[in-house]
Design a protein around this motif. Sequence first.
Motif, PDB file in Angstrom:
ATOM      1  N   VAL A  24       0.682  -1.144  -0.076  1.00  0.00           N
ATOM      2  CA  VAL A  24      -0.012  -0.054   0.138  1.00  0.00           C
ATOM      3  C   VAL A  24       0.955   1.250   0.119  1.00  0.00           C
ATOM      4  O   VAL A  24       0.702   2.347  -0.752  1.00  0.00           O
ATOM      5  CB  VAL A  24      -1.115  -0.058   1.182  1.00  0.00           C
ATOM      6  N   PHE A  25       1.768   1.066   0.726  1.00  0.00           N
ATOM      7  CA  PHE A  25       2.853   2.440   0.909  1.00  0.00           C
ATOM      8  C   PHE A  25       3.521   2.624  -0.455  1.00  0.00           C
ATOM      9  O   PHE A  25       3.644   3.753  -1.051  1.00  0.00           O
ATOM     10  CB  PHE A  25       3.834   2.088   1.831  1.00  0.00           C
ATOM     11  N   THR A  26       3.838   1.281  -1.009  1.00  0.00           N
ATOM     12  CA  THR A  26       4.628   1.864  -2.496  1.00  0.00           C
ATOM     13  C   THR A  26       3.720   2.199  -3.483  1.00  0.00           C
ATOM     14  O   THR A  26       3.982   2.865  -4.438  1.00  0.00           O
ATOM     15  CB  THR A  26       4.976   0.135  -2.777  1.00  0.00           C
ATOM     16  N   LEU A  27       2.395   1.759  -3.467  1.00  0.00           N
ATOM     17  CA  LEU A  27       1.284   2.214  -4.359  1.00  0.00           C
ATOM     18  C   LEU A  27       1.157   3.788  -4.185  1.00  0.00           C
ATOM     19  O   LEU A  27       0.838   4.398  -5.121  1.00  0.00           O
ATOM     20  CB  LEU A  27       0.236   1.377  -4.353  1.00  0.00           C
ATOM     21  N   PHE A  28       1.061   4.306  -3.000  1.00  0.00           N
ATOM     22  CA  PHE A  28       0.865   5.557  -2.802  1.00  0.00           C
ATOM     23  C   PHE A  28       2.017   6.600  -3.050  1.00  0.00           C
ATOM     24  O   PHE A  28       1.888   7.545  -3.102  1.00  0.00           O
ATOM     25  CB  PHE A  28       0.312   6.021  -1.450  1.00  0.00           C
ATOM     26  N   THR A  29       3.168   6.021  -2.807  1.00  0.00           N
ATOM     27  CA  THR A  29       4.309   6.786  -3.162  1.00  0.00           C
ATOM     28  C   THR A  29       4.911   6.598  -4.487  1.00  0.00           C
ATOM     29  O   THR A  29       5.848   7.630  -4.931  1.00  0.00           O
ATOM     30  CB  THR A  29       5.399   6.460  -2.083  1.00  0.00           C
ATOM     31  N   CYS A  30       4.718   5.867  -5.351  1.00  0.00           N
ATOM     32  CA  CYS A  30       5.291   5.513  -6.648  1.00  0.00           C
ATOM     33  C   CYS A  30       4.085   5.697  -7.631  1.00  0.00           C
ATOM     34  O   CYS A  30       4.128   4.806  -8.547  1.00  0.00           O
ATOM     35  CB  CYS A  30       6.006   4.293  -6.669  1.00  0.00           C
ATOM     36  N   SER A  31       3.540   6.573  -7.800  1.00  0.00           N
ATOM     37  CA  SER A  31       2.297   6.686  -8.994  1.00  0.00           C
ATOM     38  C   SER A  31       3.066   7.241 -10.074  1.00  0.00           C
ATOM     39  O   SER A  31       4.045   8.089 -10.141  1.00  0.00           O
ATOM     40  CB  SER A  31       1.179   7.479  -8.568  1.00  0.00           C
ATOM     41  N   LYS A  32       2.445   6.783 -11.286  1.00  0.00           N
ATOM     42  CA  LYS A  32       2.661   7.335 -12.499  1.00  0.00           C
ATOM     43  C   LYS A  32       2.631   8.849 -12.860  1.00  0.00           C
ATOM     44  O   LYS A  32       3.629   9.370 -13.314  1.00  0.00           O
ATOM     45  CB  LYS A  32       2.041   6.516 -13.623  1.00  0.00           C
ATOM     46  N   ASP A  33       1.493   9.147 -12.144  1.00  0.00           N
ATOM     47  CA  ASP A  33       1.515  10.675 -12.324  1.00  0.00           C
ATOM     48  C   ASP A  33       2.490  11.736 -11.698  1.00  0.00           C
ATOM     49  O   ASP A  33       2.801  12.482 -12.240  1.00  0.00           O
ATOM     50  CB  ASP A  33      -0.128  11.068 -11.647  1.00  0.00           C
ATOM     51  N   LYS A  34       2.864  11.162 -10.633  1.00  0.00           N
ATOM     52  CA  LYS A  34       4.153  11.960  -9.897  1.00  0.00           C
ATOM     53  C   LYS A  34       5.157  11.879 -10.725  1.00  0.00           C
ATOM     54  O   LYS A  34       6.037  12.832 -10.727  1.00  0.00           O
ATOM     55  CB  LYS A  34       4.211  11.483  -8.643  1.00  0.00           C
ATOM     56  N   ALA A  35       5.527  10.890 -11.343  1.00  0.00           N
ATOM     57  CA  ALA A  35       6.631  10.644 -12.223  1.00  0.00           C
ATOM     58  C   ALA A  35       6.875  11.479 -13.339  1.00  0.00           C
ATOM     59  O   ALA A  35       8.004  11.927 -13.834  1.00  0.00           O
ATOM     60  CB  ALA A  35       7.085   9.427 -12.468  1.00  0.00           C
ATOM     61  N   GLU A  36       5.549  12.309 -13.866  1.00  0.00           N
ATOM     62  CA  GLU A  36       5.494  12.748 -15.135  1.00  0.00           C
ATOM     63  C   GLU A  36       5.307  14.233 -14.625  1.00  0.00           C
ATOM     64  O   GLU A  36       5.090  14.842 -15.747  1.00  0.00           O
ATOM     65  CB  GLU A  36       4.245  12.269 -15.915  1.00  0.00           C
ATOM     66  N   VAL A  37       5.174  14.770 -13.782  1.00  0.00           N
ATOM     67  CA  VAL A  37       4.840  16.224 -13.606  1.00  0.00           C
ATOM     68  C   VAL A  37       5.963  17.006 -13.820  1.00  0.00           C
ATOM     69  O   VAL A  37       5.726  18.387 -14.185  1.00  0.00           O
ATOM     70  CB  VAL A  37       4.556  16.391 -11.995  1.00  0.00           C
ATOM     71  N   ARG A  38       7.262  16.467 -13.812  1.00  0.00           N
ATOM     72  CA  ARG A  38       8.287  17.260 -13.769  1.00  0.00           C
ATOM     73  C   ARG A  38       8.843  17.001 -15.341  1.00  0.00           C
ATOM     74  O   ARG A  38       9.285  15.791 -15.643  1.00  0.00           O
ATOM     75  CB  ARG A  38       9.524  16.952 -12.722  1.00  0.00           C
ATOM     76  N   GLY A  39       9.231  17.849 -16.057  1.00  0.00           N
ATOM     77  CA  GLY A  39       9.787  17.802 -17.471  1.00  0.00           C
ATOM     78  C   GLY A  39      11.352  17.609 -17.305  1.00  0.00           C
ATOM     79  O   GLY A  39      11.928  17.759 -16.313  1.00  0.00           O
ATOM     80  N   HIS A  86      13.388  23.358 -15.587  1.00  0.00           N
ATOM     81  CA  HIS A  86      12.454  22.359 -15.812  1.00  0.00           C
ATOM     82  C   HIS A  86      11.193  22.941 -15.914  1.00  0.00           C
ATOM     83  O   HIS A  86      10.628  23.756 -15.207  1.00  0.00           O
ATOM     84  CB  HIS A  86      12.692  21.133 -15.059  1.00  0.00           C
ATOM     85  N   TYR A  87      10.130  21.939 -16.472  1.00  0.00           N
ATOM     86  CA  TYR A  87       8.714  22.391 -16.290  1.00  0.00           C
ATOM     87  C   TYR A  87       8.244  21.465 -15.279  1.00  0.00           C
ATOM     88  O   TYR A  87       8.430  20.274 -15.350  1.00  0.00           O
ATOM     89  CB  TYR A  87       8.027  22.208 -17.654  1.00  0.00           C
ATOM     90  N   ASP A  88       7.412  22.003 -14.405  1.00  0.00           N
ATOM     91  CA  ASP A  88       6.925  21.215 -13.179  1.00  0.00           C
ATOM     92  C   ASP A  88       5.215  21.474 -13.290  1.00  0.00           C
ATOM     93  O   ASP A  88       4.694  22.487 -12.686  1.00  0.00           O
ATOM     94  CB  ASP A  88       7.286  21.534 -11.944  1.00  0.00           C
ATOM     95  N   SER A  89       4.429  20.639 -13.732  1.00  0.00           N
ATOM     96  CA  SER A  89       2.989  21.028 -14.058  1.00  0.00           C
ATOM     97  C   SER A  89       2.184  21.194 -12.432  1.00  0.00           C
ATOM     98  O   SER A  89       1.416  22.044 -12.408  1.00  0.00           O
ATOM     99  CB  SER A  89       2.170  20.056 -14.657  1.00  0.00           C
ATOM    100  N   VAL A  90       2.614  20.487 -11.428  1.00  0.00           N
ATOM    101  CA  VAL A  90       1.933  20.645 -10.278  1.00  0.00           C
ATOM    102  C   VAL A  90       2.370  21.901  -9.693  1.00  0.00           C
ATOM    103  O   VAL A  90       1.749  22.527  -8.893  1.00  0.00           O
ATOM    104  CB  VAL A  90       2.531  19.274  -9.461  1.00  0.00           C
ATOM    105  N   ARG A  91       3.828  22.338  -9.520  1.00  0.00           N
ATOM    106  CA  ARG A  91       4.242  23.596  -9.169  1.00  0.00           C
ATOM    107  C   ARG A  91       3.496  24.749  -9.982  1.00  0.00           C
ATOM    108  O   ARG A  91       3.197  25.608  -9.294  1.00  0.00           O
ATOM    109  CB  ARG A  91       5.676  23.689  -9.309  1.00  0.00           C
ATOM    110  N   GLU A  92       3.225  24.481 -11.123  1.00  0.00           N
ATOM    111  CA  GLU A  92       2.608  25.810 -12.015  1.00  0.00           C
ATOM    112  C   GLU A  92       1.115  25.869 -11.400  1.00  0.00           C
ATOM    113  O   GLU A  92       0.728  26.926 -11.281  1.00  0.00           O
ATOM    114  CB  GLU A  92       2.603  25.299 -13.409  1.00  0.00           C
ATOM    115  N   LYS A  93       0.544  24.665 -11.364  1.00  0.00           N
ATOM    116  CA  LYS A  93      -1.046  24.744 -10.748  1.00  0.00           C
ATOM    117  C   LYS A  93      -0.899  25.347  -9.304  1.00  0.00           C
ATOM    118  O   LYS A  93      -1.921  26.110  -9.167  1.00  0.00           O
ATOM    119  CB  LYS A  93      -1.630  23.377 -10.823  1.00  0.00           C
TER     120      LYS A  93
END
Length: 130
Positions: free
Chosen positions: A12-27, A92-99
């Motif tokens: 459960v910990f691994t699933l919450f901390t290693c999501s695909k979305d988090k890996a793609e926010v930073r260009g 770099h571009y970071d969509s989460v930070r931009e939002k």
Amino acid sequence: MKTAVWLVGLLVFTLFTCSKDKAEVRGPSRCVAVQYKLPYCPVKASIVAFLEPQPGLPNPYPERGDMVYGAAVLDLPDEFKKTDTIFYLTYHYDSVREKRENAEAIEYCPMNIGLSPLIVSESASLQPCQ
């Protein structure tokens, strides 16, 4: 039984901390020559002009008869915030930070509205990119 509970917790910990979305926010990081223009609002950023067109960044805008490619930069060190200073920026571009930055914006500054995306400075130097 304790081992099974421990393994489920780890999964459960691994699933919450290693999501695909988090890996793609930073260009990817890029290093380019830029020229400082002015502070940017409504967020605390700086407008820079790229000395060469950059793929994936906003369309150019006219300035004194020339077409200029620009962007708003977060976290630019103060020593580079001098009008017309030319330096090398790694960013770099970071969509989460931009939002987040746009959501927290409280200033209104009509002359700067529209520059996008916000990019994040990793480093700035007077020396060419390595």
